[in-house]
Design a protein around this motif. Sequence first.
Motif, PDB file in Angstrom:
ATOM      1  N   LEU B  56     -66.622 -56.879 -48.307  1.00 18.95           N
ATOM      2  CA  LEU B  56     -65.841 -57.885 -49.020  1.00 18.95           C
ATOM      3  C   LEU B  56     -66.177 -57.867 -50.506  1.00 18.95           C
ATOM      4  N   ARG B  57     -67.444 -57.630 -50.765  1.00 25.20           N
ATOM      5  CA  ARG B  57     -67.836 -57.589 -52.169  1.00 25.20           C
ATOM      6  C   ARG B  57     -67.204 -56.390 -52.860  1.00 25.20           C
ATOM      7  N   GLU B  58     -67.162 -55.307 -52.134  1.00 29.31           N
ATOM      8  CA  GLU B  58     -66.518 -54.100 -52.661  1.00 29.31           C
ATOM      9  C   GLU B  58     -65.052 -54.405 -52.992  1.00 29.31           C
ATOM     10  N   LEU B  59     -64.469 -55.233 -52.157  1.00 28.98           N
ATOM     11  CA  LEU B  59     -63.044 -55.520 -52.277  1.00 28.98           C
ATOM     12  C   LEU B  59     -62.766 -56.556 -53.364  1.00 28.98           C
ATOM     13  N   TYR B  60     -63.539 -57.624 -53.379  1.00 37.77           N
ATOM     14  CA  TYR B  60     -63.214 -58.758 -54.248  1.00 37.77           C
ATOM     15  C   TYR B  60     -64.176 -58.930 -55.417  1.00 37.77           C
ATOM     16  N   GLY B  61     -65.271 -58.198 -55.412  1.00 40.80           N
ATOM     17  CA  GLY B  61     -66.247 -58.413 -56.469  1.00 40.80           C
ATOM     18  C   GLY B  61     -67.234 -59.491 -56.093  1.00 40.80           C
ATOM     19  N   PRO B  62     -68.139 -59.819 -56.996  1.00 44.69           N
ATOM     20  CA  PRO B  62     -69.236 -60.757 -56.661  1.00 44.69           C
ATOM     21  C   PRO B  62     -68.760 -62.163 -56.318  1.00 44.69           C
ATOM     22  N   GLY B  63     -67.495 -62.443 -56.546  1.00 39.51           N
ATOM     23  CA  GLY B  63     -66.983 -63.786 -56.231  1.00 39.51           C
ATOM     24  C   GLY B  63     -67.152 -64.192 -54.784  1.00 39.51           C
ATOM     25  N   VAL B  64     -67.185 -63.211 -53.895  1.00 38.42           N
ATOM     26  CA  VAL B  64     -67.318 -63.552 -52.466  1.00 38.42           C
ATOM     27  C   VAL B  64     -68.667 -64.132 -52.129  1.00 38.42           C
ATOM     28  N   ILE B  84     -65.441 -78.715 -37.209  1.00 37.66           N
ATOM     29  CA  ILE B  84     -65.941 -77.353 -37.209  1.00 37.66           C
ATOM     30  C   ILE B  84     -66.342 -76.977 -38.639  1.00 37.66           C
ATOM     31  N   ASN B  85     -67.461 -76.284 -38.720  1.00 35.95           N
ATOM     32  CA  ASN B  85     -67.965 -75.866 -40.024  1.00 35.95           C
ATOM     33  C   ASN B  85     -67.427 -74.486 -40.357  1.00 35.95           C
ATOM     34  N   THR B  86     -66.941 -74.378 -41.549  1.00 36.55           N
ATOM     35  CA  THR B  86     -66.541 -73.048 -41.986  1.00 36.55           C
ATOM     36  C   THR B  86     -67.268 -72.740 -43.275  1.00 36.55           C
ATOM     37  N   ILE B  87     -67.498 -71.480 -43.483  1.00 38.96           N
ATOM     38  CA  ILE B  87     -68.132 -71.039 -44.727  1.00 38.96           C
ATOM     39  C   ILE B  87     -67.068 -70.255 -45.486  1.00 38.96           C
ATOM     40  N   ALA B  88     -66.855 -70.647 -46.697  1.00 41.74           N
ATOM     41  CA  ALA B  88     -65.729 -70.040 -47.396  1.00 41.74           C
ATOM     42  C   ALA B  88     -66.104 -69.666 -48.812  1.00 41.74           C
ATOM     43  N   SER B  89     -65.512 -68.622 -49.289  1.00 40.09           N
ATOM     44  CA  SER B  89     -65.515 -68.347 -50.719  1.00 40.09           C
ATOM     45  C   SER B  89     -64.065 -68.452 -51.149  1.00 40.09           C
ATOM     46  N   ASN B  90     -63.819 -68.089 -52.364  1.00 42.35           N
ATOM     47  CA  ASN B  90     -62.425 -68.146 -52.816  1.00 42.35           C
ATOM     48  C   ASN B  90     -61.562 -67.115 -52.122  1.00 42.35           C
ATOM     49  N   TYR B  91     -62.208 -66.133 -51.565  1.00 38.37           N
ATOM     50  CA  TYR B  91     -61.437 -65.012 -51.040  1.00 38.37           C
ATOM     51  C   TYR B  91     -61.460 -64.909 -49.529  1.00 38.37           C
ATOM     52  N   HIS B  92     -62.424 -65.543 -48.955  1.00 35.97           N
ATOM     53  CA  HIS B  92     -62.483 -65.370 -47.499  1.00 35.97           C
ATOM     54  C   HIS B  92     -62.954 -66.653 -46.834  1.00 35.97           C
ATOM     55  N   LEU B  93     -62.775 -66.647 -45.553  1.00 31.31           N
ATOM     56  CA  LEU B  93     -63.133 -67.819 -44.753  1.00 31.31           C
ATOM     57  C   LEU B  93     -63.852 -67.324 -43.508  1.00 31.31           C
ATOM     58  N   GLN B 122     -51.755 -66.319 -57.502  1.00 34.05           N
ATOM     59  CA  GLN B 122     -51.811 -65.325 -58.579  1.00 34.05           C
ATOM     60  C   GLN B 122     -52.140 -63.979 -57.976  1.00 34.05           C
ATOM     61  N   SER B 123     -51.148 -63.310 -57.514  1.00 34.35           N
ATOM     62  CA  SER B 123     -51.431 -62.091 -56.751  1.00 34.35           C
ATOM     63  C   SER B 123     -51.875 -60.950 -57.665  1.00 34.35           C
ATOM     64  N   SER B 124     -51.610 -61.068 -58.941  1.00 30.38           N
ATOM     65  CA  SER B 124     -52.003 -59.972 -59.826  1.00 30.38           C
ATOM     66  C   SER B 124     -53.518 -59.926 -60.004  1.00 30.38           C
ATOM     67  N   ALA B 125     -54.122 -61.109 -60.063  1.00 31.22           N
ATOM     68  CA  ALA B 125     -55.553 -61.141 -60.319  1.00 31.22           C
ATOM     69  C   ALA B 125     -56.351 -60.850 -59.057  1.00 31.22           C
ATOM     70  N   GLN B 126     -55.786 -61.243 -57.935  1.00 32.50           N
ATOM     71  CA  GLN B 126     -56.539 -61.054 -56.705  1.00 32.50           C
ATOM     72  C   GLN B 126     -55.762 -60.129 -55.773  1.00 32.50           C
ATOM     73  N   ARG B 127     -56.371 -59.905 -54.641  1.00 33.92           N
ATOM     74  CA  ARG B 127     -55.634 -59.203 -53.593  1.00 33.92           C
ATOM     75  C   ARG B 127     -54.562 -60.136 -53.063  1.00 33.92           C
ATOM     76  N   GLU B 128     -53.559 -59.554 -52.463  1.00 38.68           N
ATOM     77  CA  GLU B 128     -52.501 -60.428 -51.946  1.00 38.68           C
ATOM     78  C   GLU B 128     -52.828 -60.980 -50.567  1.00 38.68           C
ATOM     79  N   PHE B 129     -54.019 -60.714 -50.092  1.00 43.50           N
ATOM     80  CA  PHE B 129     -54.363 -61.268 -48.782  1.00 43.50           C
ATOM     81  C   PHE B 129     -55.754 -61.899 -48.826  1.00 43.50           C
ATOM     82  N   LYS B 130     -55.935 -62.823 -47.922  1.00 43.08           N
ATOM     83  CA  LYS B 130     -57.246 -63.427 -47.712  1.00 43.08           C
ATOM     84  C   LYS B 130     -57.866 -62.785 -46.488  1.00 43.08           C
ATOM     85  N   VAL B 131     -59.140 -62.945 -46.402  1.00 44.50           N
ATOM     86  CA  VAL B 131     -59.811 -62.399 -45.230  1.00 44.50           C
ATOM     87  C   VAL B 131     -60.380 -63.551 -44.399  1.00 44.50           C
ATOM     88  N   VAL B 132     -60.088 -63.494 -43.126  1.00 40.47           N
ATOM     89  CA  VAL B 132     -60.696 -64.461 -42.211  1.00 40.47           C
ATOM     90  C   VAL B 132     -61.700 -63.715 -41.356  1.00 40.47           C
TER      91      VAL B 132
END
Lengths: 961, 356
Positions: B56-64, B84-93, B122-132
Amino acid sequence: MDEYDEMYGIEDDFEQQFADELEVMAQIDREHSSCAKVSEFRNKKPIPQTFEEAIVSGDVPSRKSVNKEHPESISPLVYEEEEESLTPKPKKRRQDVAKKLQFGVEHTDDISPPSSPEVYNRRVRDGPAVFLSLSPDRPAATKITTNVLDISGLTALQESPRRVTAARRHAQKRPPAIGDFITVTDSMGNRVYLNKKEDEEKAPDPRAFRNSLNGLGLLAVPIEVLKEQITERRHRQVVEESQRLTELMNSGIDPDHIAEEQADSGVDGGSGEDEGSSSRLWVDQFSPQNYTDLLSDDFTNRCLLKWLKLWDTVVFGRERKPRPAPADVRSNFTNAQNQNQNQSQRFKTKSQITEEILEAELDQYKRPKFKVALLSGPPGLGKTTLAHIIAKHAGYNVVEINASDDRSAELFQKRIDTATQMKSVLGANEKPNCLIIDEIDGAPAAAINILLATLNRKDSRDGEEAGVNALKKKKKKQSVLLRPIICICNDLYVPALRPLRQQAFLLAFPQTLPSRLAQRLSEITRRQGMKADTGTLMALCEKTDNDIRSCINTLQFLHRRGQKHLDQRSVSSMCVGLKDQNKGLFSVWQEIFQLPRLKRKRIGGDSFGGFDEAGPKDGAQRIQHILHLVSSTGEHEKLTQGLYDNFLSMKLKDPGMLGVCTGLDWLCFSDVLNEFVLHGQNYSLMRYFPFLPAAFHHLFAANSVPRINYPHSHYEAFTKTQHTKNALIAMLNDIPPAIQSRVCMSSLCMDILSLLLELISPKLRPVNPQLYSTREKQQLYDLIDTMINYNLTYRQDRTPEGQYTYVLEPNVEDVVHFPGLPPRRQLTYQVKQLIARETELERMRRVERAQQKRNPPKTEAVNKIQEEKKTEVKKPTSRNHQQRLENIVKQTVVETRPELDFFGRAIAPKEKPMITTTGEDGKAGEVVHIGKAVGNSDVWFRFNEGVSNAVRRNVYIRELL
Amino acid sequence: MSLWVDKYRPTSLVKLDYHKDQANHLKNLVQCGDFPHLLVYGPPGAGKKTRIMCLLRELYGPGVEKLRIEHQSITTPSRKKLEINTIASNYHLEVNPSDAGNSDRVVIQELIKTVAQSQQIQSSAQREFKVVLLTEVDRLTKDAQHALRRTMEKYMSTCRLILCCNSTSKVISPIRSRCLAVRVPLPSVEEVCSVLAGVCKKEGLLLPPELARQIAEKSGRNLRKALLMCEACRVQQYPFSPDQDIPVTDWEVYLRETANAIVSQQSPQRLLEVRARLYELLTHCIPPDVIMKGLVTELLSNCDGHLKAEVVQMAAYYEHRLQLGNKAIYHLEAFVAKFMAIYKKFMEDGLDNFMF
């Protein structure tokens, strides 16, 4: 009644004791005599009495006399058949059928009057068929015989019943052996021998007459047919008239007795009601009609009757009969009776207590002390019947509320009120009401409360107003309860009944005596023409647990199925008549683990080999028994658990452990099955659950009485697991996300925790941390960091002995510790204390750091701006509070009140306030004037009522540490 | 981040210590900025999660790596509230749906749909998909897994799923076929040793290779466990000595003792004792299949070669029943009883042969 007679002989004071019963007896007797009259009337009906009717209305001895006549009446019938066989073909065939069915030994040509007893008996049995044809309005005495005749095709032969039978009487083909006879020869050359008999009314020989006309067809309708029709019509008229007369006469008598009468006649003679009674339940049909018929325990009956009689005073206005003082009675009683009771006088038996209740004084309204009787007992003992009969005999009109009615609170109230306060004015039953509330244990608690209120509220009101005026009270909507109420329940200990129980006259129904029940059953079977010996009936009683209703229903069921002969085997093999018995779990377990008592001989071999020795039938029976038992218990889950918990502690003689393996395999199977059922909602598979206990019985049942413990293990394990899980969840919840994402529950409890606890108990010197070397300090810091990361702290706790300890919070030590293993090395109390303190501090530091991080951005430039802003912000605030303070000061200056000290006394106003200010505010001590002190120092305080943080100052943790 | 496990966890695919080929493959996979649904499986402590996070880091950078915890509450159709507890970053859940127990189907349906249905602004700045990221997929009920099937296909444009589990055997085949399966095997003993040595070097400690090897073997090549053990050793005693005793987890000790108890005596009474011990293990949240496996391993080492095949077969049978059933204790005990029976018979036969 016999019993009472016996008792009469024994007891001197019988009359006093059983006055009520005697009264009822007398009533019954009176009724009986009237009944007798009725039957006499019936017997004296103006109809010319044929002997059939005599049979119908008469009883056994007369029947015997009839039987004697049968041979003569049968033989002509046979002759008739012979006759008919001459002419039409098809009839011949029918007769063949009859022969095949072995209907007649007499069918052969050489028919002679019976000489052998066997033939005689046959005829006796066949006899009623003739009567059937004779009197169409009265079907055969028993249905059975009719059936037989139907089969034989005889009915087809009897085209003209009246005529034929009239003719059949005395004509025979052979000269009769006994008695005189006349020889008659017809046109065809047939010779018949007519019995010469005293029975003169019968037409001599219409059959011969017919035969002579056989060939001639002058009329469109043969003359015989016409004649037949006429006789039939006439007969019908006669019968109708007789019926009308009977009704007319009966209508003068109490309807009860008619019913009784009808029931009696229906039973005895099998007349009239055969069709109707077959659709009626025997339970109703044979339900007792009066007090003496009751099957239930005499003592219970008597008590209830006595209780009801106590109401006579208030309901009927009858004075209670003056009786000798109860004490006298009792002493007489005891003296006369026996010494035993004298000895046990100190401890009252239950029956004595009950008696005493009944002897107790009436209350101010002349009502008995207990306004409600509560009958309780298992189903089928005749509680409802008893209540109805006793109420009826005590002269009440029965009003019943049962579970089939809506029993919501309002409706209940309404019904109680109508039943207890109103009275039917029209109609025959101008009797006071007696309310019977059946199946009260199913009633909602609200309804029972209403009932209680009906009893109590009035009591209390009576207490207040009793003396004041009775008239006014009467006019109120709710008047005093003046009618008896009988409640009936199966389970006395239903929570809703608890309040009622204290206020009710409790009567528990004991089991019906099997001997009495069997006697009644045999009576019924006799009346219905079934054959059953006493042993069989006793077996039936035993099978149904002496449930009267169930017994009778079973009998009727068998009867309807056409089973006339009842034997032991059919009773035991039958699955009807079994109630859903609800046994306690413990008794079920006991039965599973214990071999039945009777089969003592073959026990001793090993427990699971025992089955083979026992023989399949016996084993099969046992297994059937267990299957039935278990399926009626229902609580499969708990049952299984109990088996599982207990089977290993049974005395197993199982050297190879094979039985245990099989048992556990069964458990596994049951578990898989259960899971499947629950998962797929496939409840039809639930029927296989009872096989597990059956298998366990087969494997582990032993002779000795098993000691069974309630199964706790599963529940305990469950709670413990839950406890563990909760600790883990509590720990997981506050772990920072970066770590939490890597730590799942299973890895936490399997891999991490155990080692983590090792990690956080390093060897630390129990000295002040200031004295630690740098390495030790680093170690301590690491430890604390770890603990915070994994959300652990030490919490001070007090042991029950009063010592203080530090325990981990959340307490995951329990999670990893197993009993029997050496306990892990614990840190000393001091170290734990130290760690707890340090952890707390570190936490605070981190929180502060996080806050600082969030609020002021880090760069210095920004900081400066911030500071400037702060000063700017500060100034107006200081001004603000200066202003406010000044205002306050002004106000205080303006309003100088006389000052009061703590106790509210006036104090000298001058010096003391100044001293207090100087004492509290050190820096402003030299400043005398209050107004000037404000604003000059940077520490200021303001008194805030109810708030203790009077001094405000920003203090940072780092300054304190 | 004080524990070594956390401190020295690699954060990028390049820094991974072992299975470098696989790391390369993964790197190539995400190079184009997209990847299919993944099913990462392997035994615990092999580094599945580490690899996923690196990916994920490879994909999104250190933001994950900026993670936050979100408490989601979901209402089931039967009006039951699930937390339910979820752990999330801006890019994944990251969700562990099996936390919800039997209602995991609802979690799958609601939670994933809401994530998947929301488009990136903002699909230009990020990937157009999220990761679950779904963890412990093998503990999902069948219902939930079936609910997952369609979701996976339907929201392909906005959402990628990474499933993480220990074994694929409990993942239904439709899901397996929709995912690219990535197996993360356990590191070899040498790899574990090298990792341990590397960590110790970074800590400035001297780890004797014998001890490293011992730790690696005792931990069963579970790297997480190995690191924790190593650190525990360090806490117990430093400097290390090669024959230092290594702390082990209590439950393993307990299980071993249980196995010994089974071998030493075979009787219903002993079975009763064993039952109490099994209950103890179960109440400590040790999964029944782990208990079964541990027991078999211990028992096999104690019994004769002739019996081994039979014992293993029995174990497999009862383990299967265990999965079908609900009450683990029955099945475990049934296995123990069966073993006792077999073992006892064998011993008696052996005794007879010896006598005559």
